[in-house]
Enzyme design. Structure first.
Site, PDB file in Angstrom:
ATOM      1  N   HIS A  38       6.608  -6.450  -3.049  1.00 18.04           N
ATOM      2  CA  HIS A  38       6.610  -5.749  -1.748  1.00 18.04           C
ATOM      3  C   HIS A  38       8.033  -5.730  -1.203  1.00 18.04           C
ATOM      4  O   HIS A  38       8.518  -6.712  -0.660  1.00 18.04           O
ATOM      5  CB  HIS A  38       5.671  -6.469  -0.787  1.00 18.04           C
ATOM      6  CG  HIS A  38       5.293  -5.656   0.415  1.00 18.04           C
ATOM      7  ND1 HIS A  38       5.943  -4.500   0.773  1.00 18.04           N
ATOM      8  CD2 HIS A  38       4.316  -5.830   1.353  1.00 18.04           C
ATOM      9  CE1 HIS A  38       5.376  -4.006   1.869  1.00 18.04           C
ATOM     10  NE2 HIS A  38       4.396  -4.797   2.240  1.00 18.04           N
ATOM     11  N   GLN A  84      -0.244  -7.341  -5.292  1.00 17.87           N
ATOM     12  CA  GLN A  84       0.999  -7.151  -4.532  1.00 17.87           C
ATOM     13  C   GLN A  84       1.522  -8.511  -4.063  1.00 17.87           C
ATOM     14  O   GLN A  84       0.782  -9.310  -3.480  1.00 17.87           O
ATOM     15  CB  GLN A  84       0.801  -6.245  -3.312  1.00 17.87           C
ATOM     16  CG  GLN A  84       2.171  -5.883  -2.722  1.00 17.87           C
ATOM     17  CD  GLN A  84       2.120  -5.134  -1.408  1.00 17.87           C
ATOM     18  OE1 GLN A  84       1.500  -5.573  -0.458  1.00 17.87           O
ATOM     19  NE2 GLN A  84       2.789  -3.989  -1.349  1.00 17.87           N
ATOM     20  N   PRO A  91      -2.063  -1.006  -1.012  1.00 11.73           N
ATOM     21  CA  PRO A  91      -2.272  -2.396  -0.604  1.00 11.73           C
ATOM     22  C   PRO A  91      -2.617  -2.487   0.882  1.00 11.73           C
ATOM     23  O   PRO A  91      -1.973  -1.840   1.706  1.00 11.73           O
ATOM     24  CB  PRO A  91      -0.907  -3.042  -0.878  1.00 11.73           C
ATOM     25  CG  PRO A  91       0.066  -1.911  -0.958  1.00 11.73           C
ATOM     26  CD  PRO A  91      -0.684  -0.732  -1.444  1.00 11.73           C
ATOM     27  N   ASN A 118       8.214  -1.911   4.332  1.00 13.88           N
ATOM     28  CA  ASN A 118       7.474  -2.128   5.592  1.00 13.88           C
ATOM     29  C   ASN A 118       8.044  -3.191   6.521  1.00 13.88           C
ATOM     30  O   ASN A 118       7.347  -3.663   7.416  1.00 13.88           O
ATOM     31  CB  ASN A 118       6.000  -2.461   5.306  1.00 13.88           C
ATOM     32  CG  ASN A 118       5.260  -1.319   4.635  1.00 13.88           C
ATOM     33  OD1 ASN A 118       5.858  -0.279   4.366  1.00 13.88           O
ATOM     34  ND2 ASN A 118       3.984  -1.474   4.364  1.00 13.88           N
ATOM     35  N   THR A 126      -3.724  -5.484   3.773  1.00 10.67           N
ATOM     36  CA  THR A 126      -4.012  -6.835   4.216  1.00 10.67           C
ATOM     37  C   THR A 126      -5.317  -6.855   5.007  1.00 10.67           C
ATOM     38  O   THR A 126      -5.488  -6.068   5.931  1.00 10.67           O
ATOM     39  CB  THR A 126      -2.824  -7.324   5.082  1.00 10.67           C
ATOM     40  OG1 THR A 126      -1.708  -7.465   4.215  1.00 10.67           O
ATOM     41  CG2 THR A 126      -3.128  -8.623   5.776  1.00 10.67           C
ATOM     42  N   TYR A 152       9.129  -6.324   5.701  1.00 12.63           N
ATOM     43  CA  TYR A 152       8.970  -7.724   5.274  1.00 12.63           C
ATOM     44  C   TYR A 152      10.280  -8.216   4.626  1.00 12.63           C
ATOM     45  O   TYR A 152      11.280  -7.495   4.621  1.00 12.63           O
ATOM     46  CB  TYR A 152       7.738  -7.858   4.377  1.00 12.63           C
ATOM     47  CG  TYR A 152       6.475  -7.556   5.167  1.00 12.63           C
ATOM     48  CD1 TYR A 152       6.023  -8.445   6.147  1.00 12.63           C
ATOM     49  CD2 TYR A 152       5.769  -6.372   4.999  1.00 12.63           C
ATOM     50  CE1 TYR A 152       4.895  -8.164   6.913  1.00 12.63           C
ATOM     51  CE2 TYR A 152       4.639  -6.075   5.768  1.00 12.63           C
ATOM     52  CZ  TYR A 152       4.201  -6.981   6.720  1.00 12.63           C
ATOM     53  OH  TYR A 152       3.097  -6.702   7.498  1.00 12.63           O
TER      54      TYR A 152
HETATM   55  C1  LIG Z   1      -5.173  -2.560   7.494  1.00 11.48           C
HETATM   56  C2  LIG Z   1      -3.917  -2.241   6.748  1.00 11.48           C
HETATM   57  C3  LIG Z   1      -3.272  -3.244   6.052  1.00 11.48           C
HETATM   58  C4  LIG Z   1      -2.096  -2.978   5.313  1.00 11.48           C
HETATM   59  N1  LIG Z   1      -1.525  -3.976   4.559  1.00 11.48           N
HETATM   60  C5  LIG Z   1      -0.503  -3.690   3.715  1.00 11.48           C
HETATM   61  C6  LIG Z   1      -0.034  -4.647   2.762  1.00 11.48           C
HETATM   62  O1  LIG Z   1      -0.556  -5.768   2.649  1.00 11.48           O
HETATM   63  N2  LIG Z   1       0.988  -4.279   1.957  1.00 11.48           N
HETATM   64  C7  LIG Z   1       1.572  -3.041   2.030  1.00 11.48           C
HETATM   65  O2  LIG Z   1       2.509  -2.742   1.277  1.00 11.48           O
HETATM   66  N3  LIG Z   1       1.133  -2.106   2.908  1.00 11.48           N
HETATM   67  C8  LIG Z   1       0.095  -2.394   3.723  1.00 11.48           C
HETATM   68  N4  LIG Z   1      -0.422  -1.424   4.540  1.00 11.48           N
HETATM   69  C9  LIG Z   1       0.156  -0.058   4.497  1.00 11.48           C
HETATM   70  C10 LIG Z   1      -0.665   0.819   3.545  1.00 11.48           C
HETATM   71  O3  LIG Z   1      -0.515   0.406   2.205  1.00 11.48           O
HETATM   72  C11 LIG Z   1      -0.214   2.289   3.664  1.00 11.48           C
HETATM   73  O4  LIG Z   1       1.131   2.379   3.290  1.00 11.48           O
HETATM   74  C12 LIG Z   1      -0.384   2.859   5.067  1.00 11.48           C
HETATM   75  O5  LIG Z   1      -1.673   2.600   5.568  1.00 11.48           O
HETATM   76  C13 LIG Z   1      -0.127   4.367   5.083  1.00 11.48           C
HETATM   77  O6  LIG Z   1      -0.965   5.014   4.148  1.00 11.48           O
HETATM   78  P1  LIG Z   1      -2.283   5.826   4.614  1.00 11.48           P
HETATM   79  O7  LIG Z   1      -1.783   6.900   5.539  1.00 11.48           O
HETATM   80  O8  LIG Z   1      -2.904   6.327   3.363  1.00 11.48           O
HETATM   81  O9  LIG Z   1      -3.143   4.831   5.372  1.00 11.48           O
HETATM   82  C14 LIG Z   1      -1.568  -1.668   5.312  1.00 11.48           C
HETATM   83  C15 LIG Z   1      -2.217  -0.663   6.029  1.00 11.48           C
HETATM   84  C16 LIG Z   1      -3.378  -0.930   6.727  1.00 11.48           C
HETATM   85  C17 LIG Z   1      -4.072   0.196   7.449  1.00 11.48           C
END
Ligand SMILES: Cc1cc2nc3c(=O)[nH]c(=O)nc-3n(C[C@H](O)[C@H](O)[C@H](O)COP(=O)(O)O)c2cc1C
Length: 369
Positions: free
Chosen positions: A180, A105, A27, A183, A29, A185
């Site tokens: 969710h 989500q 997910p 993180n 945002t 929230y």
């Molecule tokens: C731009 C951006 C927006 C994100 N928004 C969410 C979100 O809405 N919900 C969520 O659970 N995690 C969110 N995350 C976290 C990602 O789901 C993920 O856990 C995090 O980027 C680490 O994984 P990666 O190393 O593959 O990027 C976001 C990450 C990024 C980079």
């Protein structure tokens, strides 16, 4: 050409639903909806792009769940009414046409809200100002405001909001919902000892700090029936605190994940900075603890750039599906790239600058092409 990483491409069932491979979009945002929380054509292209690029499962960005305290960001999509739900239908149709699945989500920002036209103040478990500063790439600036402490009636409304949002997502045609719980929230604010100073049945021992998860999961399940996929996301780290470790260690993780199974979850999604790091001293990864104690399918996330590591995590039975965040932003076609034994592109935060919007990403890719 046969891929070296064939186990990434096996099918799997979550609940009653088959997912065509083991690669999911995490997910993310993108603050690219209308001010009214409805999504539009640019997002259709964006989400379809991942399905076209070979991802078997897409988990949407966090959607706010009510018109009280849940909204976190300006231009965040919502799931609070028929219009919100309807606006997702073209995306769902386009993703399905490519053979992929899509979960919504559901997210309550609580004390981390940076924008919410429905409330004058933020609310969380307790009056504790969040650490860190608001995120500029989601249009925030300065310190987080002091939240008010939710009453038990407020908590009941949070739970009801999740259940109503889940039902709306189901009616829109989503294949499942993810609660969710990670993180930093709202749900995670209840789980975390330093943001939850409550003296009632929602604070104190772990069982109490998990009460809001239990109530949310049970009422979501009651709203969507037994056959609709419902998952929950967990992390130790937060967007505003990258050091937190669950104080109860592995015994606490066992309680968390066993409870999710008891409450009717279909899967757990874990996220850590690095997917295979031990969650605690002398322990296994959070994903493998989730798998061991919940006995449910687990989606694991964190720092994947190399298909070899993704394949290894599956081979070691630490998880069932791997989700990719930033790597998927740089490579909407990562699964197809890997299948063809090609080299994926590297992610850079320039793709999300100055804002994490689809427009900024489009400008970045146009500059590079
Ligand atoms: C731009 C951006 C927006 C994100 N928004 C969410 C979100 O809405 N919900 C969520 O659970 N995690 C969110 N995350 C976290 C990602 O789901 C993920 O856990 C995090 O980027 C680490 O994984 P990666 O190393 O593959 O990027 C976001 C990450 C990024 C980079």
């Amino acid at each position: 050409m046969a891929t070296k990483y064939h186990n990434l491409f096996n099918t799997i069932e979550i609940g009653k639903l088959r997912i065509p491979n083991r690669l999911a979009v995490a997910p993310m945002t993108r603050v690219s909806a209308g001010l009214d929380g409805r999504v539009g054509p640019l997002m259709e292209e964006y989400y379809e792009g991942f399905a076209h690029g070979g991802f078997g499962l897409i988990i949407t960005e966090g959607l706010y769940t009510d018109r009280l305290y849940s909204q976190g960001y300006k231009y965040q999509p919502g799931m609070t009414c028929h219009d919100h739900a309807q606006s997702w239908k073209p995306i769902i149709t386009r993703v399905h046409k490519q053979g992929a699945r899509i979960y919504a989500q559901l997210m309550h920002a609580g004390a981390l809200s940076q924008y919410n036209p429905y409330a004058n103040q933020n609310a969380g478990p307790s009056m504790v100002r969040p650490q860190g500063r608001q995120m500029p790439f989601y249009y925030g600036e300065g310190p987080y405001p002091m939240p008010e402490a939710m009453t038990q009636r407020d908590i009941a409304m949070v739970v009801k909001g999740f259940a109503q949002a889940a039902r709306l997502a189901q009616l829109a045609g989503f294949d499942g919902v993810e609660i969710h719980g990670a993180n930093g929230y709202l749900l995670d604010q209840f789980l975390t000892t330093y943001t939850n100073k409550r003296k009632d049945c929602y604070g104190g021992v772990l069982t109490n700090r998990l009460r809001i998860y239990k109530e949310t999961l049970k009422s979501v399940r009651a709203a969507v029936g037994k056959d609709f996929v419902v998952g929950v996301r967990f992390s130790q780290k937060k967007v505003n605190d990258t050091n937190y470790i669950w104080p109860e260690g592995e015994a606490g993780a066992a309680e968390v994940f066993e409870l999710m199974k008891q409450c009717g979850a279909d899967y757990i999604h874990t996220t850590e900075p690095k997917i295979d790091n031990p969650a605690f001293e002398n322990s296994n990864s959070l994903a493998s603890l989730a798998r061991k104690y919940s006995t449910l399918p687990v989606i694991a996330n964190g720092g994947i750039t190399d298909p070899k590591l993704a394949a290894q995590v599956l081979k070691n039975n630490e998880a069932d599906i791997i989700s990719l965040g930033k790597t998927a932003l740089a490579n909407q076609d990562w699964p197809n790239t890997i299948k063809r034994n090609q080299t994926p592109k590297n992610f850079t935060f320039d793709m999300l600058s100055p804002h994490a919007t689809l427009e900024c990403a489009r400008d970045y890719f146009q500059r590079k092409s």
